[in-house]
Design a protein around this motif. Structure first.
Motif, short mmCIF file in Angstrom:
data_model
loop_
_atom_site.label_atom_id
_atom_site.label_comp_id
_atom_site.label_asym_id
_atom_site.label_seq_id
_atom_site.Cartn_x
_atom_site.Cartn_y
_atom_site.Cartn_z
N ASN A 201 0.87 -1.26 -0.07
CA ASN A 201 0.11 -0.12 0.00
C ASN A 201 0.77 1.29 0.02
O ASN A 201 0.64 2.31 -0.53
N TRP A 204 2.47 1.61 -3.43
CA TRP A 204 1.31 2.21 -4.49
C TRP A 204 1.04 3.63 -4.34
O TRP A 204 1.25 4.03 -5.24
N ARG A 205 1.02 4.17 -3.17
CA ARG A 205 0.72 5.42 -2.79
C ARG A 205 1.71 6.25 -3.49
O ARG A 205 1.56 7.35 -3.98
N LYS A 208 1.76 6.43 -7.09
CA LYS A 208 0.70 7.53 -7.47
C LYS A 208 1.16 9.14 -7.07
O LYS A 208 0.90 9.87 -8.30
N VAL A 209 1.62 9.35 -6.21
CA VAL A 209 2.06 10.70 -5.95
C VAL A 209 3.29 11.20 -6.87
O VAL A 209 3.24 12.26 -7.46
#
Length: 245
Positions: A201, A204-205, A208-209
């Motif tokens: 997680n 993944w974050r 994306k950022v």
């Protein structure tokens, strides 16, 4: 179990470490499939002119056109990667040469476009970035999924291989005192699932950022990153890197 060459083998249990495209997982948990991150990636290892390399320094540059990272290796070599937002399995992206790639990053700082252009096309490795969404099953009676077969992650915090090594160490310790394979596998699942879920997680974050391409969102992100105390970032990563064996 029957092998590709036609031979069959038997055993008390099966530990599946056959990667993100695990055949064993597909047979046992058919609904769990790799998910696409939204960005594709080129990689290369080269030996460029010395002025392209800062010894001992790893850098990652985030921009509206994509992300570029460099890491020095031994023998004056450098590993670099370039990530661009793109549709899954894009034919246009798969056809990119270093010329198209250097053009995409032409506005980035030295030596990003220069390093890409200097790299020979035969050195390029291209892949879409994929992972596995966290699952609630590693143990399936006498079958156990480990490594990327169980918890493949995007490479944004460099923990794919690291988590597989942790799996091997912890599983070997459990098997020394748990003679029942099913119980051992369930204990492994209970111990490893929270940690690997956190890694997946978080990575993944971060991806994306890092891959934001909207100018307004990039402006907000950059402002937050400048003001975020380094200690907060360090504590977040420490919770990932630390494992109680």
């Amino acid at each position: 179990m029957r092998l590709e060459d036609g031979n069959a083998i038997e055993g008390d249990a099966l530990i599946a470490a056959d990667g993100i495209h695990s055949v064993v997982r597909k047979k046992s948990l058919s609904t769990i499939n790799p998910r696409y991150s939204g960005y594709t990636c080129w990689r290369a290892v080269v030996k460029p002119p010395k002025e392209f390399v800062i010894p001992g320094e790893f850098t990652e540059t985030w921009g509206s056109k994509g992300r570029f990272g460099m890491a020095p290796l031994t023998n004056n070599q450098i590993y670099w990667f370039a990530c661009i937002n793109a549709p899954f399995q894009s034919k246009d992206m798969s056809a990119f040469t270093t010329n198209e790639l250097s053009h995409a990053f032409q506005d980035y700082h030295f030596p990003v476009p220069e390093l890409i252009k200097w790299t020979g096309d035969e050195k390029l490795i291209w892949n879409d970035i994929i992972d596995l969404k966290p699952t609630n099953r590693f143990a399936l009676d006498k079958i156990l999924l480990i490594g990327d077969a169980a918890h493949a992650t995007t490479p944004n915090i460099g923990q794919g291989a690291g988590q597989a090594i942790e799996d091997a160490i912890i599983l070997s310790k459990i098997l020394k005192y748990k003679k029942c394979r099913e119980e051992a596998f369930l204990e492994f699942e209970n111990l490893r699932m929270p940690k690997t879920k956190k890694v997946i997680n978080l990575s993944w974050r971060i991806g994306k950022v890092a891959q934001l391409d909207n100018p307004f969102q990039i402006k907000i992100r950059n402002a937050i990153m400048r003001r975020l105390p380094a200690k907060i970032q360090e504590n977040q990563l420490e919770s990932v890197f630390h494992t109680d064996f």
